[in-house]
Write an enzyme that holds these catalytic residues in place. Sequence first.
Site, PDB file in Angstrom:
ATOM      1  N   LYS A  22      45.765 -29.472  19.540  1.00  0.00           N
ATOM      2  CA  LYS A  22      44.874 -28.418  19.034  1.00  0.00           C
ATOM      3  C   LYS A  22      45.149 -27.094  19.737  1.00  0.00           C
ATOM      4  CE  LYS A  22      40.538 -27.917  20.628  1.00  0.00           C
ATOM      5  NZ  LYS A  22      40.236 -26.542  21.068  1.00  0.00           N
ATOM      6  N   ASN A  23      45.155 -27.121  21.057  1.00  0.00           N
ATOM      7  CA  ASN A  23      45.268 -25.850  21.778  1.00  0.00           C
ATOM      8  C   ASN A  23      46.635 -25.193  21.611  1.00  0.00           C
ATOM      9  OD1 ASN A  23      42.657 -26.096  22.557  1.00  0.00           O
ATOM     10  ND2 ASN A  23      43.074 -26.553  24.717  1.00  0.00           N
ATOM     11  N   ARG A  99      36.008 -19.533  19.220  1.00  0.00           N
ATOM     12  CA  ARG A  99      36.353 -18.609  20.283  1.00  0.00           C
ATOM     13  C   ARG A  99      37.840 -18.279  20.326  1.00  0.00           C
ATOM     14  NH1 ARG A  99      37.433 -17.855  25.180  1.00  0.00           N
ATOM     15  NH2 ARG A  99      36.221 -16.307  26.267  1.00  0.00           N
ATOM     16  N   CYS A 123      29.227 -19.212  24.930  1.00  0.00           N
ATOM     17  CA  CYS A 123      29.521 -20.475  24.271  1.00  0.00           C
ATOM     18  C   CYS A 123      28.983 -21.582  25.138  1.00  0.00           C
ATOM     19  CB  CYS A 123      31.007 -20.650  24.033  1.00  0.00           C
ATOM     20  SG  CYS A 123      31.867 -21.299  25.438  1.00  0.00           S
ATOM     21  N   ARG A 128      32.382 -17.443  29.686  1.00  0.00           N
ATOM     22  CA  ARG A 128      33.717 -17.226  29.102  1.00  0.00           C
ATOM     23  C   ARG A 128      33.992 -15.793  28.635  1.00  0.00           C
ATOM     24  NH1 ARG A 128      35.321 -22.558  25.677  1.00  0.00           N
ATOM     25  NH2 ARG A 128      37.433 -22.080  26.304  1.00  0.00           N
ATOM     26  N   ILE A 130      36.169 -12.117  28.180  1.00  0.00           N
ATOM     27  CA  ILE A 130      37.553 -11.868  27.775  1.00  0.00           C
ATOM     28  C   ILE A 130      38.150 -10.675  28.537  1.00  0.00           C
ATOM     29  CG2 ILE A 130      37.344 -12.890  25.462  1.00  0.00           C
ATOM     30  CD1 ILE A 130      37.392  -9.866  24.473  1.00  0.00           C
ATOM     31  N   ASP A 131      37.523 -10.359  29.676  1.00  0.00           N
ATOM     32  CA  ASP A 131      37.991  -9.196  30.447  1.00  0.00           C
ATOM     33  C   ASP A 131      39.471  -9.289  30.815  1.00  0.00           C
ATOM     34  OD1 ASP A 131      36.990 -11.381  31.998  1.00  0.00           O
ATOM     35  OD2 ASP A 131      37.212 -10.162  33.808  1.00  0.00           O
ATOM     36  N   LEU A 132      39.945 -10.502  31.109  1.00  0.00           N
ATOM     37  CA  LEU A 132      41.354 -10.641  31.528  1.00  0.00           C
ATOM     38  C   LEU A 132      42.308 -10.399  30.349  1.00  0.00           C
ATOM     39  CD1 LEU A 132      40.984 -13.794  33.818  1.00  0.00           C
ATOM     40  CD2 LEU A 132      41.145 -11.389  34.529  1.00  0.00           C
ATOM     41  N   ASP A 313      39.643 -30.061  30.682  1.00  0.00           N
ATOM     42  CA  ASP A 313      39.418 -30.708  29.381  1.00  0.00           C
ATOM     43  C   ASP A 313      39.444 -32.237  29.464  1.00  0.00           C
ATOM     44  OD1 ASP A 313      39.089 -28.287  28.152  1.00  0.00           O
ATOM     45  OD2 ASP A 313      40.997 -28.301  27.075  1.00  0.00           O
ATOM     46  N   ILE A 335      36.686 -24.787  36.858  1.00  0.00           N
ATOM     47  CA  ILE A 335      37.145 -23.831  35.839  1.00  0.00           C
ATOM     48  C   ILE A 335      35.962 -23.227  35.066  1.00  0.00           C
ATOM     49  CG2 ILE A 335      38.680 -23.466  33.860  1.00  0.00           C
ATOM     50  CD1 ILE A 335      40.240 -24.331  36.308  1.00  0.00           C
ATOM     51  N   ARG A 405      36.272 -30.741  15.573  1.00  0.00           N
ATOM     52  CA  ARG A 405      37.040 -29.559  15.982  1.00  0.00           C
ATOM     53  C   ARG A 405      38.329 -29.969  16.682  1.00  0.00           C
ATOM     54  NH1 ARG A 405      34.445 -26.623  20.112  1.00  0.00           N
ATOM     55  NH2 ARG A 405      36.471 -25.662  20.058  1.00  0.00           N
TER      56      ARG A 405
END
Length: 427
Positions: A22-23, A99, A123, A128, A130-132, A313, A335, A405
Site C-alpha cells: 500500500k505505502n 492523508r 488523524c 501528523r 506536514i511542516d517537514l 506499522d 514515531i 484501506r
Amino acid sequence: MDRILIRGGRRLNGKLPISGAKNAALTLMPCGLLTDEPLTLRNLPRLADVDGFGHLLNQLGASTTIEGSRPEDFGRVMTIRAGQLTSTEAPYDIVRKMRASILVLGPILARAGQARVSLPGGCAIGNRPIDLHLKALEAIGADLEMSAGYVTATAPGGRLSGGRYRFPVVSVGATENVVMAAVTASGSSRIENAAREPEIVDLCRCLVAMGARIDGIGTETLEIEGVAELHGATYAVMPDRIEAGSYACAAAVTGGEVELTNVDVASMGATLTALREAGVGIEERRDSIVVTSDGQLRPLTLTTAPYPGFATDMQAQFMAMLCKAAGASVLTETIFENRYMHVPELARMGADIQVRGRTAVVKGVDRLVGAPVMATDLRASMSLIIAGLVAEGETSVARVYHLDRGYERLEEKLSAVGADIERDGGG
Ligand code: UD1
C-alpha cells in the site's frame, strides 16, 4: 456497516499470497503526474486507499485504467496517463479522508510550476503535521503561501531550482514528496537524513526507470540531478512488508505453519528478527517466508524506529501476538503519539496491558476471549483480527473500512489458510 466475524482457536496452515505494498503504491501513483507519457504500475493492491488515490489523480486530469479487475486476480495493473493536468489542486474533501494525498504536492508542483493542496488536519494516530514536507520543498526552491487551510506552492519561473535540505527528523512522506519534486528541477539537490524505508527505494527505482538521476538510493543521503523531463515506464510495486508481517504474527499466535508467498524478504529484517526472538520459526526462501510456531511465545522488548528499525506499522500486531507470550513484553512507540488505541479494545478481550506515556507493558495471559470490538485505525484493526484468531469464542470487529484501506481481501486470505472468519454486511 460491515463487520468481520471471527471464531478463534484455529491454527493457520497453508500458503498465503502477499499483495503489493500500500505505502509503495501511494507514492508510485503520484509519479504518473510527473510525465505526459503513460506510467504503468503492476502488482497494485486492490485497496480502498488505492482507489481513492486514483480518484484524486482523475480530478487532476490524469486518466487511470485498470486491468486485472476480475475477482480472482491478485495484483492489478494500472496505467496512469497525465497528458495534461487540468487542475493543480488537491481539495480538503479528499485530503481529509486520505492523508497520503499530500504526496501529490511535490509532483504537481514539479510538473505545473504551482500546486494548491489542503492541509490534512488531525488523524487518528496523532497530530501528523506536514511542516517537514513544506520545509524540504522550500529548500529546493518552492515559494509557499498558506491561507484558508490550503498551502499554495509555486516554483518561480515555472521550475524548481533544486537545493540542499537536511531533515531534522526522519519522515517517509516528506522524503517522498521532495524527491518527486526534485527529479525535474533545473539544478541538483542533496537530501540528508532522508528516510530509508524500502518504499522509498521502490519510489527511487521507479523514478530512475522514468529517466530520473538519483544517487545514494537506500541510504540517508540522496543526491538528485534534475533532468528536463521524465518519460513513461512500467514498474512493479514491491510486496507489502507490513501485510506479510501481520500475517506472520497471526500464524505465530495460532501455532500454525504458513508460507507467505510473493514476499520481499530483504525488506523484513527487523520484523523477522523480532519473530525469531519470540521463538517463532522463520525460514527465508527466495521470495517467500515459512512461519512455523507451536504457539509458545517468548516476551519481547521492542522500540519502534525509522527503517531499518522496528516499524511503527508493526507495533499493534506484535502487541496482539505478545498478549499470548509467556511473560511481560515492553513496547515503546517513538514515531507517533496516540498509537495505542487498540489497547482498550484488546483489554476487552482479556489482555493485560498497561500504558505509561509512550511505553506499553504487555503481560501474557493464558486466554483471550472473543468480544465485540471496534477498529480505530488500520494497523490497530489488524491487531484485533490477530487477537480474534486466537481468542476463545466469537470476536466481531466493527468499522471494517479501516482494514479495507490496507489489507486486500483479508477474510479471503485468512479463510484459505483455515481461519473461521467472514464478513457480515448487516452489522
Ligand atoms: C508513513 C506511512 C505510515 C508509517 C509512517 C512511519 C505512508 C502512506 N504512510 O507515514 O504507514 O506509519 O510512514 O513509518 O507511507 N512529521 C512531522 N512533520 C512532517 C512529517 C512528519 O513532524 O512534516 C512527524 C510525524 O508526526 C511522525 C514522524 O514525523 O511523528 C514520522 O512520520 P512520517 O515518516 O512522515 O510518516 P508518514 O509519511 O505520514
